[in-house]
Design a protein around this motif. Sequence first.
Motif, PDB file in Angstrom:
ATOM      1  N   TYR A 176      23.565   1.475 -59.715  1.00 22.04           N
ATOM      2  CA  TYR A 176      22.290   0.755 -59.689  1.00 22.04           C
ATOM      3  C   TYR A 176      21.856   0.505 -58.252  1.00 22.04           C
ATOM      4  N   SER A 177      22.862   0.145 -57.425  1.00 28.56           N
ATOM      5  CA  SER A 177      22.515  -0.127 -56.024  1.00 28.56           C
ATOM      6  C   SER A 177      22.031   1.133 -55.336  1.00 28.56           C
ATOM      7  N   LEU A 178      22.623   2.235 -55.724  1.00 32.40           N
ATOM      8  CA  LEU A 178      22.162   3.493 -55.149  1.00 32.40           C
ATOM      9  C   LEU A 178      20.704   3.744 -55.544  1.00 32.40           C
ATOM     10  N   LEU A 179      20.416   3.532 -56.828  1.00 34.92           N
ATOM     11  CA  LEU A 179      19.049   3.770 -57.268  1.00 34.92           C
ATOM     12  C   LEU A 179      18.083   2.844 -56.552  1.00 34.92           C
ATOM     13  N   GLU A 180      18.551   1.618 -56.339  1.00 37.43           N
ATOM     14  CA  GLU A 180      17.712   0.655 -55.611  1.00 37.43           C
ATOM     15  C   GLU A 180      17.392   1.175 -54.219  1.00 37.43           C
ATOM     16  N   SER A 181      18.444   1.704 -53.587  1.00 36.85           N
ATOM     17  CA  SER A 181      18.245   2.160 -52.195  1.00 36.85           C
ATOM     18  C   SER A 181      17.304   3.352 -52.141  1.00 36.85           C
ATOM     19  N   PHE A 182      17.214   4.051 -53.292  1.00 40.59           N
ATOM     20  CA  PHE A 182      16.274   5.164 -53.324  1.00 40.59           C
ATOM     21  C   PHE A 182      14.848   4.675 -53.076  1.00 40.59           C
ATOM     22  N   LYS A 183      14.595   3.459 -53.558  1.00 41.31           N
ATOM     23  CA  LYS A 183      13.243   2.921 -53.373  1.00 41.31           C
ATOM     24  C   LYS A 183      12.984   2.579 -51.926  1.00 41.31           C
ATOM     25  N   GLU A 184      14.079   2.430 -51.144  1.00 36.42           N
ATOM     26  CA  GLU A 184      13.878   2.040 -49.746  1.00 36.42           C
ATOM     27  C   GLU A 184      14.136   3.187 -48.783  1.00 36.42           C
ATOM     28  N   THR A 185      13.881   4.393 -49.249  1.00 35.60           N
ATOM     29  CA  THR A 185      14.156   5.520 -48.343  1.00 35.60           C
ATOM     30  C   THR A 185      13.192   5.495 -47.184  1.00 35.60           C
ATOM     31  N   PRO A 186      13.668   5.916 -46.020  1.00 39.21           N
ATOM     32  CA  PRO A 186      12.749   6.034 -44.873  1.00 39.21           C
ATOM     33  C   PRO A 186      11.708   7.106 -45.180  1.00 39.21           C
ATOM     34  N   PHE A 187      10.571   6.967 -44.607  1.00 38.04           N
ATOM     35  CA  PHE A 187       9.442   7.821 -44.951  1.00 38.04           C
ATOM     36  C   PHE A 187       9.703   9.295 -44.592  1.00 38.04           C
ATOM     37  N   TYR A 188      10.243   9.485 -43.366  1.00 39.23           N
ATOM     38  CA  TYR A 188      10.447  10.868 -42.920  1.00 39.23           C
ATOM     39  C   TYR A 188      11.423  11.596 -43.839  1.00 39.23           C
TER      40      TYR A 188
END
Lengths: 153, 475
Positions: free
Chosen positions: B18-30
């Motif tokens: 779940y935490s991994l999926l969460e971090s997907f939402k915070e990917t850097p733009f580049y």
Amino acid sequence: MNVGIAQGERNPNSSWLNSRGVWLTYIILVFVLHFILLSIPYITTSVAWTLTTTIHNLCNYYLFHVVKGAPWETSDQGRARRFTFWEQIDDGIQWTGTRKFLQIVPVVLFFIASFYTKYDKTHFLINLATMLLAVVPKFPIFFGVRLLDINRY
Amino acid sequence: MGSPANHDNVASLATDFYSLLESFKETPFYHLLFEIFLVLTVLWLILFRKPRRIEKKLTEKEKQELIDEWQPEPLVPPVDANHPALNVRVLDGIVGKTIEIDGKKSLNFATFNFLNFVGNPRITDKAIQAVQKYGVGSCGPRGFYGTIDIHLELEERLAHFFNCEEGIIYSYGFSTVASIIPAYSKRNDILFVDEGVHYAIQKGVEASRSTVKWFRHNDISDLERLLVEQDIHDKKNPKKARTLRRFLIIEGLYMNYGDLCPLPRMVELKYQYKYRIFMDESVSFGTIGQTGRGVTEYYNIDRRKIDLISSSLEYSVGSIGGFAVGSSFVVDHQRLSAQGYCFSASLPPLLAAAAIEALNIMEEEDTTLCDTLMEKSKRLHQKLLDIKGYLIVGEDISPLKHLRLTNSQNTVARLEEIVEFAQTRGITITVARYLNDEHRLPEPSIRLILNVEMTDEELEFLCTVLQEARVKVTV
């Protein structure tokens, strides 16, 4: 090398990657490598994935683009002697199924590794670097190219 | 359901994911951009890239240009009109005492026809009878249906002639000695070889891969020096020395120099330093010794002291092939180990018959062939010494002599001029030719061969012509 087979392949290096089950074996081997890395206690998942991609890409680069010729006596009169394994696949025909597969695997591994490393910057850079190392030499522009005469003979 | 610990593990896995999926939402733009680009590239690769070969296609225009440019090369490149291949001298008929070259007859002092058996009617008749009886070839090597009774007869006759236990024949004179040496001497053995041996022996020595120690031609002191060195070396390592074989390879009468080997001293040294002697008597067989039995007869040495005598049937005997004689123990080894014996077709029966008949003639009761030959050689030697300007190399009893010009004038070109001049006067002589990879290239010389049936007048004529040639060349 060609003892006892009926078809008389001139250089088996060109066709063995098309054989039945090779692609699946390739993917399974990558995952086996990953599980081995995961089982080492002090490595976190993200480090394990980065390591997997790095090791895979480095081995990919070495085996496909550094090693030349074939490990057996070929009956093509030495035509394959100066070609790397990548150049020998399918006797030089570009964009075949195997070649596309081998180009896509590092990219997919990059996706997975980026996902599991939570898009961390350092990991991204490492993974990007090795992915480029594994993917860029596979483009047809680089067919037969030896930059700076490294590995020419 | 699993134990509480298991449940926890599964739960923790779920939270990790779940935490991994969460971090997907915070990917850097580049990073996201890059990934989208990669996904599109992969899709494009899979769906749109078709396989194609890497081949350069030539346009029609380029093909036509290449065709127009092409110039055919001449089949025969321009060549100097004096090239030897364009000025071939044609021999007609039998090369016996006289040769017919380009229609002109001349006396033959060039070929190794010591006893003039070439063209001898007795021998020719016997050879023709053999063709009618056996056919032309023997169709096989000695070990595989190629042995005919006439081979066995020839071997027996040769052994009897030399009073040795056994003889063995080969089908080509050059490969006789070149097969014999490697059959006995192997990679770590030691060969003491005279520097003046002919090319076949050099090749045999090379093929044996043994350690070769060359000593100066006919120089016994040099040989002794090498033997002493080897002895000292052996004493340091007696165990190894016991496994080494030592051989001395010499010729009876040297083809390149015309002199005899100092055999008695070499036999003495043999018993002192323990080596075996292999002697090649190609030139001395049939020419030296009272009855033509070679250097051993001349020096009166027991032939059992020489381990192996080999010779060629191509010189005095006038047939083709070669042979070796010695004790059974020594000669029998060659039947399986000598390459030229096992892997070449055996001697054609007509040539074996010719050789047997030649031996018959040599063994006749009242024959004086060899005596006459030695006498004539001595006389010719004296006559040649009387001519000014030539250096005669060779023994006086040897029918093979080498003529050189004195001092620095001795070049192949001048000798060839002499040969050409002699040819115009009706004498055929030849300059001795060597291959470039001889161990020690002898100096240029004219190789004179004496035929036993040359009369005194003919020998005089030869000397006159040589004298005139000398004058013509130095002028």
